[in-house]
Design a protein around this motif. Sequence first.
Motif, PDB file in Angstrom:
ATOM      1  N   ARG A  23       0.832  -1.206   0.000  1.00  0.00           N
ATOM      2  CA  ARG A  23       0.000   0.000   0.000  1.00  0.00           C
ATOM      3  C   ARG A  23       0.867   1.257   0.000  1.00  0.00           C
ATOM      4  O   ARG A  23       0.550   2.236  -0.683  1.00  0.00           O
ATOM      5  N   ALA A  24       1.963   1.247   0.754  1.00  0.00           N
ATOM      6  CA  ALA A  24       2.863   2.401   0.768  1.00  0.00           C
ATOM      7  C   ALA A  24       3.421   2.652  -0.630  1.00  0.00           C
ATOM      8  O   ALA A  24       3.500   3.799  -1.089  1.00  0.00           O
ATOM      9  N   ALA A  25       3.801   1.580  -1.331  1.00  0.00           N
ATOM     10  CA  ALA A  25       4.326   1.715  -2.688  1.00  0.00           C
ATOM     11  C   ALA A  25       3.247   2.231  -3.626  1.00  0.00           C
ATOM     12  O   ALA A  25       3.520   3.057  -4.519  1.00  0.00           O
ATOM     13  N   GLN A  26       2.010   1.786  -3.447  1.00  0.00           N
ATOM     14  CA  GLN A  26       0.906   2.257  -4.277  1.00  0.00           C
ATOM     15  C   GLN A  26       0.669   3.751  -4.066  1.00  0.00           C
ATOM     16  O   GLN A  26       0.420   4.497  -5.025  1.00  0.00           O
ATOM     17  N   MET A  27       0.773   4.204  -2.811  1.00  0.00           N
ATOM     18  CA  MET A  27       0.599   5.620  -2.513  1.00  0.00           C
ATOM     19  C   MET A  27       1.695   6.451  -3.168  1.00  0.00           C
ATOM     20  O   MET A  27       1.437   7.527  -3.722  1.00  0.00           O
ATOM     21  N   MET A  28       2.934   5.956  -3.108  1.00  0.00           N
ATOM     22  CA  MET A  28       4.033   6.658  -3.768  1.00  0.00           C
ATOM     23  C   MET A  28       3.784   6.760  -5.263  1.00  0.00           C
ATOM     24  O   MET A  28       4.033   7.806  -5.889  1.00  0.00           O
ATOM     25  N   ASP A  29       3.273   5.673  -5.854  1.00  0.00           N
ATOM     26  CA  ASP A  29       2.991   5.664  -7.277  1.00  0.00           C
ATOM     27  C   ASP A  29       1.878   6.642  -7.621  1.00  0.00           C
ATOM     28  O   ASP A  29       1.959   7.384  -8.614  1.00  0.00           O
ATOM     29  N   GLU A  30       0.832   6.684  -6.807  1.00  0.00           N
ATOM     30  CA  GLU A  30      -0.298   7.575  -7.040  1.00  0.00           C
ATOM     31  C   GLU A  30       0.125   9.040  -7.032  1.00  0.00           C
ATOM     32  O   GLU A  30      -0.383   9.855  -7.813  1.00  0.00           O
ATOM     33  N   MET A  31       1.055   9.379  -6.141  1.00  0.00           N
ATOM     34  CA  MET A  31       1.474  10.775  -5.988  1.00  0.00           C
ATOM     35  C   MET A  31       2.775  11.095  -6.706  1.00  0.00           C
ATOM     36  O   MET A  31       3.213  12.242  -6.727  1.00  0.00           O
ATOM     37  N   ASN A  32       3.409  10.069  -7.294  1.00  0.00           N
ATOM     38  CA  ASN A  32       4.688  10.253  -7.972  1.00  0.00           C
ATOM     39  C   ASN A  32       5.732  10.843  -7.030  1.00  0.00           C
ATOM     40  O   ASN A  32       6.395  11.831  -7.329  1.00  0.00           O
ATOM     41  N   VAL A  33       5.869  10.221  -5.856  1.00  0.00           N
ATOM     42  CA  VAL A  33       6.861  10.631  -4.871  1.00  0.00           C
ATOM     43  C   VAL A  33       7.717   9.426  -4.490  1.00  0.00           C
ATOM     44  O   VAL A  33       7.356   8.283  -4.772  1.00  0.00           O
ATOM     45  N   GLY A  34       8.849   9.675  -3.862  1.00  0.00           N
ATOM     46  CA  GLY A  34       9.751   8.593  -3.475  1.00  0.00           C
ATOM     47  C   GLY A  34       9.874   8.402  -1.984  1.00  0.00           C
ATOM     48  O   GLY A  34      10.654   7.563  -1.530  1.00  0.00           O
ATOM     49  N   ALA A  35       9.089   9.157  -1.201  1.00  0.00           N
ATOM     50  CA  ALA A  35       9.166   9.040   0.257  1.00  0.00           C
ATOM     51  C   ALA A  35       7.861   9.505   0.875  1.00  0.00           C
ATOM     52  O   ALA A  35       7.181  10.388   0.339  1.00  0.00           O
TER      53      ALA A  35
END
Length: 216
Positions: A23-35
């Motif tokens: 889920r954390a990786a999905q959130m990063m993907d959704e927002m195009n962020v790395g942290a």
Amino acid sequence: MQMVSQVMTRDVRFVSPQESLQRAAQMMDEMNVGALPVCDGDRLVGMVTDRDITIRGTAAGKAPQDCHVDEVMSSDVRWCFEDQSLDDVMQRMADTQIRRVPVVSHDDAHRLIGIVSLGDVVTKASGRPEDVDRTMEKISTPSEPDRSPAGTGGGSPAAGAAAAGGTGLGSAADAGDTRAPEIGTPAGTDAAGASGASGGTASTTGTSGPRTGPRP
């Protein structure tokens, strides 16, 4: 003198310590962020990066859907206050090669109220463009290797920790400490380059809290 409050991004999206790595990786993907900041309620307890997920999670053989964020996150996270001088934060970012700094409240809970990214500094900092250029140059300078070549047995445990996810600004374990905190998560913990960090922010709203994140 420009303050952190004048450039910081508010309504930052965060992840729970008990959320899955998937889920954390999905959130990063959704927002195009790395942290992402990691918060227990709204209290900052750590930071998790795409590198943490890859090195401490995937490379260690942990299943993304079963492993929790608190198993790979960096809990020794540095922060700053919104009434701090931006010049001071920029200097600390340059000295420690960090691209984003969580902003917390002055109370003992150290609640997450925003984040300052390299992108915020580049696009919103006023005056002295040479200071911004110097900050970007120092952050982008290649750091020492994260680990010794295989078989040499060199390198310290501290260096290994930095390679896996890094340390940050003031320790989350010291949230009750009222002394002035330090700032950051070392640039080595973030796979994105400085050019990506200057690309702005992404903001939405989700189940884990308001979502706003500086581009990596």
